[in-house]
Design a protein around this motif. Structure first.
Motif, PDB file in Angstrom:
ATOM      1  N   LYS A 376       0.829  -1.208   0.000  1.00  0.00           N
ATOM      2  CA  LYS A 376       0.000   0.000   0.000  1.00  0.00           C
ATOM      3  C   LYS A 376       0.859   1.252   0.000  1.00  0.00           C
ATOM      4  N   ASP A 377       0.281   2.322  -0.488  1.00  0.00           N
ATOM      5  CA  ASP A 377       0.967   3.607  -0.489  1.00  0.00           C
ATOM      6  C   ASP A 377       0.733   4.248   0.870  1.00  0.00           C
ATOM      7  N   GLU A 378       1.738   4.148   1.740  1.00  0.00           N
ATOM      8  CA  GLU A 378       1.553   4.576   3.123  1.00  0.00           C
ATOM      9  C   GLU A 378       2.811   5.291   3.604  1.00  0.00           C
ATOM     10  N   TRP A 399       8.907   6.025   4.090  1.00  0.00           N
ATOM     11  CA  TRP A 399       8.061   5.987   2.897  1.00  0.00           C
ATOM     12  C   TRP A 399       7.790   4.523   2.568  1.00  0.00           C
ATOM     13  N   CYS A 401       6.273   1.918  -0.152  1.00  0.00           N
ATOM     14  CA  CYS A 401       5.951   1.878  -1.573  1.00  0.00           C
ATOM     15  C   CYS A 401       4.831   0.885  -1.841  1.00  0.00           C
ATOM     16  N   PRO A 402       3.849   1.273  -2.626  1.00  0.00           N
ATOM     17  CA  PRO A 402       2.842   0.294  -3.044  1.00  0.00           C
ATOM     18  C   PRO A 402       3.472  -0.734  -3.979  1.00  0.00           C
ATOM     19  N   ALA A 412       1.884   0.129  -9.236  1.00  0.00           N
ATOM     20  CA  ALA A 412       2.423   1.464  -8.982  1.00  0.00           C
ATOM     21  C   ALA A 412       3.916   1.436  -8.693  1.00  0.00           C
ATOM     22  N   LYS A 414       7.013   4.671  -7.213  1.00  0.00           N
ATOM     23  CA  LYS A 414       7.141   6.049  -6.751  1.00  0.00           C
ATOM     24  C   LYS A 414       8.398   6.689  -7.323  1.00  0.00           C
ATOM     25  N   VAL A 430       3.540   9.434  -7.225  1.00  0.00           N
ATOM     26  CA  VAL A 430       3.140   8.038  -7.430  1.00  0.00           C
ATOM     27  C   VAL A 430       2.719   7.872  -8.883  1.00  0.00           C
ATOM     28  N   ARG A 495      -6.278   6.414  -2.271  1.00  0.00           N
ATOM     29  CA  ARG A 495      -4.906   6.461  -2.808  1.00  0.00           C
ATOM     30  C   ARG A 495      -4.055   5.286  -2.332  1.00  0.00           C
ATOM     31  N   ILE A 496      -4.304   4.783  -1.132  1.00  0.00           N
ATOM     32  CA  ILE A 496      -3.402   3.726  -0.661  1.00  0.00           C
ATOM     33  C   ILE A 496      -3.445   2.516  -1.583  1.00  0.00           C
ATOM     34  N   ARG A 498      -4.272   2.977  -4.807  1.00  0.00           N
ATOM     35  CA  ARG A 498      -4.132   3.618  -6.123  1.00  0.00           C
ATOM     36  C   ARG A 498      -5.421   3.587  -6.936  1.00  0.00           C
TER      37      ARG A 498
END
Ligand SMILES: *[C@@H]1O[C@H](CO)[C@@H](O)[C@H](O)[C@H]1NC(C)=O
Ligand SMILES: *[C@@H]1O[C@H](CO)[C@@H](O)[C@H](O)[C@H]1NC(C)=O
Ligand SMILES: *[C@@H]1O[C@H](CO)[C@@H](O)[C@H](O)[C@H]1NC(C)=O
Ligand SMILES: *[C@@H]1O[C@H](CO)[C@@H](O)[C@H](O)[C@H]1NC(C)=O
Ligand SMILES: *[C@@H]1O[C@H](CO)[C@@H](O)[C@H](O)[C@H]1NC(C)=O
Length: 561
Positions: A376-378, A399, A401-402, A412, A414, A430, A495-496, A498
């Motif tokens: 997840k994007d977290e 950071w 990364c998803p 995804a 980053k 992202v 967003r987490i 995407r």
């Protein structure tokens, strides 16, 4: 009381020569809480003492009875043989594998660290143009597609007829096909990054099928694919899935039949082209950890491998502290890259606490931390004082990364803008390929999904371009906005993943999610944070890949419905 009666029942059962499969099934049925889990360990332990073969055969029979995939038996048998069913290790085992115990209190341990310098170096940005760094993770790229997780209509696919063939670039239900991985690497080539970070997990979903040969082939293939597609250095790490059986990174004093030098040697050979011979040798002899100075930059990377036992398995924490001391002495700045974020519920509280001691001591040297694993994007914020979480005490930022693998959302990666003086992250972009776009299966288009500075700056006010970003302070303001503005939080929740496979997150989920963002030390996260996992019983094991968790969750789910 329950514990004692079950314990007696188990031994009586064995004494009478009852069907051990049934005894364990009954104990599983009764294991509703931590006490029940400790009780369940007794017959499991007895079984483990009969040997790996017997253990695997009974577990297989239990899985068959429950209609589930087989589990990672020999390792569990090994662990069960070496622990007391009533001790703190057993409690941790019940926490990690079954989610039935609260983690025990942290074992106080002071990591030996050098005294801090009298005058810490001051890092100042001169406002030069940032350079770019790409970050990708959890690719789950499987070139050899004779396995169920690939779910593609390949010629070698034997077995059940395929009713709904997956598209050539992948599906939300599948790991990433090679074409998707190739497409992402091409897109990364287009962002003009100086180098790339790969935070692990080449292997993904097919954890019950992995063998040493197969994992080795996959690691070698992925290293070659990255090298062929990218003409920039890659700084990779090992993920918990990049071994066989999954999650198996034993302590160096443990039964050597489980040792995985083949993982470290395969990656040392594959990564030497990017990290150099010295770091490759370090990686091979330090359980996957290495440190490198990036050419042309006073920036160091360390790898922290968190799949381990206490207090400092294989000397990895000591290695990290020693490398950070070298960086501090040299007046360098450091980044830490690793697979598992240290604040997550699957990070052991003890090691996360010891890790935190190290990053607190070297907080002035560490400019950023990068992880993957959650898909997840977290992000996670670290504090010098977790009892007083504020902008004044926030001093670390991780950071996350998803994934490329679309099983948790749109594929995804980053791209970060890095200040060339301070090596802090000035912005994050992202990039996604929209899996439901009409052209995805013929020509996936990679596009910028959002920028942290634009999106969250609009909510809380972005730092000026020449100012050191102090991501952690920006992050705190963002979490405050999420706490007070449900619309903003729901946009984050989209967003987490995407914008694909978005899981609902209600008010309680919002609270625990924000709590989780404010914890780079796992003892401070909020138990029960289960974004995507909601509805899977206690299946918090999505990333860890131990099959006992899902097995138990399904059993529990079957009982509750
Ligand atoms: C043991 O119990 C399991 C589960 O109830 C059953 O499937 C199996 O046939 C039993 N084995 C014997 C030898 O009775
Ligand atoms: C692909 O996987 C199958 C089954 O796991 C294995 O027998 C075969 O050797 C593999 N092929 C390659 C090229 O790795
Ligand atoms: C084994 O682990 C210990 C710490 O538990 C560490 O000091 C030692 O260097 C390690 N040895 C090897 C060969 O990795
Ligand atoms: C992906 O494409 C679909 C179909 O065009 C669209 O509805 C959706 O909003 C897009 N998602 C994102 C995250 O751009
Ligand atoms: C809440 O967030 C939304 C979405 O980001 C934004 O449009 C709105 O202005 C915010 N409201 C307040 C009061 O800040």
């Amino acid at each position: 009381m329950l514990f004692r009666s079950l314990l007696v029942a188990s031994f009586v059962a064995f004494a009478l020569g009852q069907n051990i499969t049934q005894v364990i099934l009954d104990a599983l049925e009764s294991a509703l809480d931590c006490t029940g889990c400790h009780a369940l360990l007794i017959p499991l332990q007895t079984l483990a003492h009969l040997g790996n073969d017997d253990f695997v055969s009974v577990i297989t029979s239990i899985c068959t009875t429950l209609g589930l995939e087989d589990a990672d038996g020999p390792i569990l048998a090994h662990s069960l043989r070496d622990m007391s069913a009533t001790g703190a290790t057993a409690t941790k085992f019940c926490t990690a594998v079954f989610g039935l115990c609260d983690p025990p209190a942290v074992n106080a341990f002071t990591v030996p660290l050098a005294a801090p310098p009298a005058t810490p170096k001051v890092w100042k940005s001169t406002g030069r143009t940032p350079f770019q760094v790409a970050h990708f993770s959890d690719v789950g790229a499987e070139a050899n597609c004779s396995k169920s997780i690939c779910c593609r209509n390949y010629a070698d696919e034997a077995g059940d007829p395929i009713t709904q063939p997956a598209g050539p670039f992948g599906e939300f239900t599948c790991d990433a096909p090679p074409a998707l991985a190739a497409s992402m690497l091409t897109a990364i080539g287009g962002v003009r990054a100086q180098f790339a970070l790969f935070t692990g997990d080449v292997e993904e979903g097919d954890v019950w099928l992995t063998t040493e040969d197969e994992v080795t082939t996959d690691l070698v293939d992925w290293n070659s694919q990255m090298a062929a597609a990218l003409n920039i250095p890659v700084f990779p790490v090992i993920g918990n899935h990049d071994t066989s059986p999954v999650n198996s990174f034993p302590r160096n004093t443990t039964d050597t039949t489980f040792a995985v030098p083949w993982v470290f040697n395969t990656q040392g050979a594959g990564w030497q082209q990017w990290i150099g011979a010295a770091a490759a040798a370090q990686e091979e002899s330090n359980s996957g950890s290495y440190a490198v100075v990036v050419p042309g930059q006073n920036l160091r990377f360390w790898l922290y491998d968190s799949d381990a036992l206490q207090p400092d398995p294989n000397g990895i924490l000591a290695f990290l502290a020693a490398q950070l001391q070298i960086a501090e002495t040299a007046g360098d700045r450091a980044w830490i890259i690793g697979h598992m974020p240290l604040g997550k519920s699957d990070a052991l509280h003890d090691q996360s606490n010891y890790y935190n001691q190290i990053i607190q001591r070297y907080s002035n040297t560490i400019a950023a931390q990068f992880f993957g694993h959650s898909h997840k994007d977290e992000f996670e914020i670290g504090y010098s004082d977790y009892t007083h979480q504020s902008a004044a005490t926030a001093n670390q930022f991780a950071w996350i990364c998803p994934s490329l693998t679309p099983t948790s959302g749109n594929p995804a990666f980053k791209v970060y803008d890095i200040d060339p003086d301070t090596f802090e992250v000035m912005d994050m972009h992202v990039h996604i390929a929209n899996l439901t776009a009409p052209t995805f299966q013929t020509n996936p288009v990679w596009e910028v999904y959002y920028s942290a500075r634009d999106t969250y700056g609009a909510l809380v006010g972005a730092p000026t371009a020449t100012q050191v970003t102090q991501c952690q302070r920006f992050g705190i303001s963002v979490t405050e906005a999420f706490a007070s503005n449900t619309t903003a939080f729901q946009e984050y929740n989209t967003r987490i993943s995407r914008g694909g496979m978005v899981a609902a997150c209600d008010a309680a989920c919002q609270t625990t999610a924000i709590c989780d963002m404010r914890a780079l030390r796992s003892e401070n996260n909020c138990p029960g944070f289960q974004f995507q996992e909601a509805g899977l019983g206690r299946g918090r094991d999505e990333c860890s890949g131990s099959l006992f968790g899902p097995l138990f969750s399904q059993l529990l789910g079957a009982k509750l419905t």
